[in-house]
Design a protein around this motif. Structure first.
Motif, short mmCIF file in Angstrom:
data_model
loop_
_atom_site.label_atom_id
_atom_site.label_comp_id
_atom_site.label_asym_id
_atom_site.label_seq_id
_atom_site.Cartn_x
_atom_site.Cartn_y
_atom_site.Cartn_z
N SER A 269 0.83 -1.20 0.00
CA SER A 269 0.00 0.00 0.00
C SER A 269 0.87 1.26 0.00
CB SER A 269 -0.93 0.00 1.20
OG SER A 269 -0.17 -0.09 2.39
N ASP A 270 1.93 1.20 0.77
CA ASP A 270 2.84 2.33 0.87
C ASP A 270 3.43 2.71 -0.48
OD1 ASP A 270 3.59 3.97 2.83
OD2 ASP A 270 5.54 2.99 3.19
N TRP A 271 3.96 1.73 -1.18
CA TRP A 271 4.63 1.98 -2.46
C TRP A 271 3.65 2.33 -3.57
CZ3 TRP A 271 9.44 3.27 -2.61
CH2 TRP A 271 10.30 2.83 -1.59
N ILE A 272 2.49 1.69 -3.53
CA ILE A 272 1.49 2.03 -4.55
C ILE A 272 1.11 3.49 -4.42
CG2 ILE A 272 -0.91 1.65 -5.29
CD1 ILE A 272 -0.52 -1.29 -4.76
N LYS B 173 8.33 20.39 -10.09
CA LYS B 173 7.97 18.99 -10.36
C LYS B 173 9.06 18.03 -9.89
CE LYS B 173 4.30 19.61 -12.80
NZ LYS B 173 3.11 19.01 -13.23
N VAL B 174 10.28 18.34 -10.27
CA VAL B 174 11.38 17.46 -9.88
C VAL B 174 11.46 17.35 -8.37
CG1 VAL B 174 13.89 17.22 -9.86
CG2 VAL B 174 12.71 17.77 -11.99
N THR C 23 1.18 9.09 -6.31
CA THR C 23 1.59 10.49 -6.10
C THR C 23 2.48 10.94 -7.26
OG1 THR C 23 1.58 9.99 -3.76
CG2 THR C 23 2.59 12.07 -4.43
N PHE C 24 3.36 10.05 -7.63
CA PHE C 24 4.26 10.28 -8.76
C PHE C 24 3.47 10.65 -10.02
CE2 PHE C 24 8.30 9.12 -10.84
CZ PHE C 24 9.16 9.45 -9.80
N LEU D 40 10.57 14.05 -3.54
CA LEU D 40 9.91 13.90 -2.24
C LEU D 40 8.93 12.73 -2.27
CD1 LEU D 40 9.24 17.61 -1.19
CD2 LEU D 40 11.09 16.08 -0.48
N ALA D 41 8.21 12.58 -3.41
CA ALA D 41 7.24 11.49 -3.50
C ALA D 41 7.94 10.14 -3.50
CB ALA D 41 6.41 11.66 -4.77
N ALA D 42 9.06 10.07 -4.21
CA ALA D 42 9.77 8.80 -4.30
C ALA D 42 10.26 8.34 -2.93
CB ALA D 42 10.94 8.92 -5.27
N VAL D 43 10.72 9.28 -2.12
CA VAL D 43 11.19 8.88 -0.79
C VAL D 43 10.05 8.86 0.22
CG1 VAL D 43 13.52 9.70 -1.23
CG2 VAL D 43 11.86 11.24 -0.16
N GLY D 44 8.82 9.16 -0.27
CA GLY D 44 7.67 9.01 0.61
C GLY D 44 7.37 10.19 1.50
N VAL D 45 8.00 11.32 1.25
CA VAL D 45 7.73 12.50 2.08
C VAL D 45 6.50 13.26 1.56
CG1 VAL D 45 8.64 14.68 2.95
CG2 VAL D 45 10.14 12.70 2.69
N ALA D 46 6.40 13.35 0.23
CA ALA D 46 5.27 14.09 -0.34
C ALA D 46 4.06 13.17 -0.43
CB ALA D 46 5.63 14.60 -1.73
#
Ligand code: ADP
Ligand code: MG
Length: 636
Positions: free
Chosen positions: A277-280, A595-596, A285-286, A601-607
């Motif tokens: 669920s976390d990664w999805i 965007k970048v 978000t990506f 941030l989204a990839a590391v789960g912060v955003a």
């Protein structure tokens, strides 16, 4: 706001209200109290689904249609997958629910789209109003009464009547009446022009004070108005490099980000790096961030605005590529006559040979010049007070950069500079006055010369100064005129380089030499009046023609057309081009930067998705607002 957009807006408002209500109901814990756990999750699912569908059903349908067509990668697709994915997270009971985010993504996406459609509509409208020069009818007299007819049906040579407050529908000549004409829509110039019997009028001007009777000289399709409208309409077809780059970029970028999102959602959990669920969620978000709409819309909108703003100043730019080139101009080459000088010559002196009547010299010159459009010819004719009988003239040959030869009353007359005399082996002698010298021979005998001087335009000095201030490295003047005249004008105006006694083909060679010497990325503009300089206009990186209100050649050959004769408009056009490019790049850097940042941030789960959707819509709105600045110009 049109009806379609109003309904769209109302739909979004309704969805937002319902969405807020759903948030309140859920936040107050009412669902848990009514349905218990896990029933509350399904209740909230249903609750958020309503505003989601109200706002987004069209986007969902569009995405489905695109998938069926095999062309899925667009914004509708990204937003649909991301929001549906968020709702689908309900399948992971162990994770927090994300229905609210799913609905929010769609809602804000819609708000952004509405805003964008509004912005595009606005700039269209303002280009249309500033280009609101298309006449609706022409008043033609029939059986003693005025009838309104379609301008396209009026043949050249027809008498038309233009009343105060009406727009001149077709180019023509005033046959009766006098009035003030407002040319602001064409030239950006606010001082009205006085016209009276005999004056040429161009279509698109507004008649302000008196009734004008006009004999049309052209069909509507060839009139100034029709040509300008055509030119502005076609401008969006010639795209700037930056614009093409963004289109290509979006085509690669969107699928790339979609794939990365997929990888981000699937690979880490497969590798046992955490829960699905976390990664999805990170993948979704990506997707939201990856929407390229800020770029795709704001870059063309900026160019569109720049072209629109320019046309408001009476500067017609034939495409955004030319706006882009104009911003990089560092050498401006001017033609002298008609460009820096007014193109009307004063006759300073007539020097006949011993025993010849000065009027005879002038008369022969005026007759020989009677078919020429060259400014010199026009001025000679204006100075000659007698009648010109065109019947008596034949075998007219205009030798560009030299002069003319013609048979007047069976006698061969040559009028031109020393080159012309030399080419025909005719006798001549020089004059000690400074000025342009027109030697005149009749049947091989030298009868004398006419000394003429052209008048430097009022704003020519400002034009050159303005260009230097705008960062133009050199201003060059090319002319077929004599070196002493050229040097005098050049020095007075602060021109950096003067080349005189050039034939039209020498001008092309000179421009080619200057082009070859240009540094990387620097561009050369040539400014002419369209009279015998069309080859140079096409050869330069940017060909600028002035005085479009009249000259067909200018409109055809040039990339940028100045409606009036003011060279100072060039610096204005360059400032505007540079500002447009600045706005374009601000948008590119800003949008990509944000965007970048959010992608990382989204990839590391912060955003989370909230940040993503705010980032996306916010960036798009700021970029659009910024793009619309390109349209604003100072009129003087
Ligand atoms: P410019 O480079 O200043 O625009 P042109 O190339 O049109 O000038 O003409 C260069 C010179 O050729 C003029 O200065 C004049 O001496 C001569 N010339 C050109 N056309 C005519 C004409 N119709 N009658 C007389 N002389 C002309
Ligand atoms: Mg010329």
């Amino acid at each position: 706001m049109n009806g379609k957009r109003r309904r769209w807006r109302n739909r979004i408002i309704l969805a937002i209200v319902l969405f807020a209500a759903a948030l309140a109901v859920e936040g107050a814990g009412l669902l848990t109290r009514a349905f218990g756990s896990p029933g509350d999750v399904y209740a909230s699912f249903a609750l958020f689904l309503v505003p989601y569908l109200i706002a987004g059903y069209k986007t969902l349908l569009e995405a489905a249609r695109n998938i069926r067509r095999g062309d899925p990668f667009d914004e509708a697709f990204l937003m649909s997958v991301a929001s549906l994915g968020a709702f689908a997270m309900v399948a992971f009971p162990e994770a927090d629910p994300h229905m609210a985010e799913g609905a929010a993504v769609m809602l804000f996406y819609q708000v952004g789209e509405l805003f964008q459609s509004y912005a595009v509509g606005q700039s269209r409208k303002s280009i249309a109003t500033m280009m609101d020069i298309a006449p609706e009818y022409a008043n033609v007299e029939r059986d003693g009464a005025l009838v309104q007819v379609d301008p396209a049906e009026v043949a050249p040579g027809t008498q038309i009547v233009v009343k105060p407050g009406e727009r001149v529908p077709i180019d023509g000549v005033v046959t009766e009446g006098a009035s003030q004409l407002d040319t602001a829509a064409l030239t950006g110039e606010s001082v009205p022009r006085h016209v009276e019997e005999g004056a040429e009028v161009v279509s698109g001007c507004v008649n302000m004070t008196g009734v004008l009777h006009i004999r049309t000289t052209r069909p509507y399709g060839e009139s100034t108005v029709a040509r300008i409208l055509e030119l502005v309409e076609n401008a969006s077809e010639k795209k700037a490099r930056t614009e093409n780059f963004i289109t290509r970029f979006a085509r690669v970028y969107t699928p790339a980000v979609t794939l990365s999102a997929l990888a981000l959602a699937v690979i880490p959990p497969l590798a046992g790096l955490g829960v699905w669920s976390d990664w999805i969620l990170r993948g979704l978000t990506f997707l939201v961030v990856s929407c390229p709409c800020a770029l795709v819309i704001s870059v063309p909108l900026s160019f569109f605005g720049g072209i629109g703003g320019a046309s408001r100043l009476g500067i017609l730019v034939k495409g955004s590529n030319y706006l882009e080139l104009l911003a990089h101009v560092d050498t401006v080459v001017f033609d002298k006559t008609g460009t820096l000088t007014s193109g009307t010559f004063n006759v300073v002196a007539v020097h006949p040979e011993a025993g010849v009547d000065p009027d005879y010299v002038l008369s022969m010159a005026a007759h020989a010049e009677s078919f020429s459009d060259h400014p010199i010819a026009v001025s000679v004719r204006a100075t000659y007070s007698g009648e010109i009988d065109r019947e008596k003239i034949d075998e007219v040959r205009e030798e560009s950069g030299h002069g003319v030869s013609a048979r007047v009353n069976e006698r061969l007359v040559l009028v031109g500079n020393d080159k012309l005399m030399a080419a025909h082996g005719a006798p001549w002698h020089d004059c000690d006055l400074t000025g342009t010298i027109l030697h005149v021979t009749v049947d091989g005998a030298y009868v004398g010369h006419i000394v003429i001087a052209d008048v430097v335009k009022d704003d020519a000095k400002d034009a050159v100064d303005g260009l230097h201030t705008a960062g133009v490295r050199r201003c060059v003047m090319l002319t077929g005129d004599r070196a002493d005249v050229a040097q005098a004008v050049g020095t007075r105006l602060g021109i950096d380089e003067v080349h005189a006694q050039l034939l039209p083909e020498d001008k092309v060679a000179e421009v080619e030499r200057l082009l070859a010497a240009e540094g990387d990325g620097a561009r050369l503009a040539f400014v002419g009046d369209g009279i015998n300089d069309a080859p140079v206009l096409t050869r330069a990186d940017v060909g600028i023609a002035m005085g479009a209100m009249g000259s067909d050649a200018a409109i055809e050959a040039a990339d940028v057309v100045l409606m009036d004769d003011k060279p100072s408009k060039i610096a204005q056009a360059m400032r505007l081009a540079r500002r447009t490019m600045r706005i374009v790049w601000q948008n590119i850097v800003f949008a990509l930067g944000v965007k970048v940042l959010i992608l990382v941030l989204a990839a590391v789960g912060v955003a989370n998705m909230w940040l993503a959707v705010f980032g996306d819509v916010g960036v798009a709105m700021i970029a659009i607002l910024n793009a619309m600045r390109a349209m604003r110009v100072e009129r003087d």
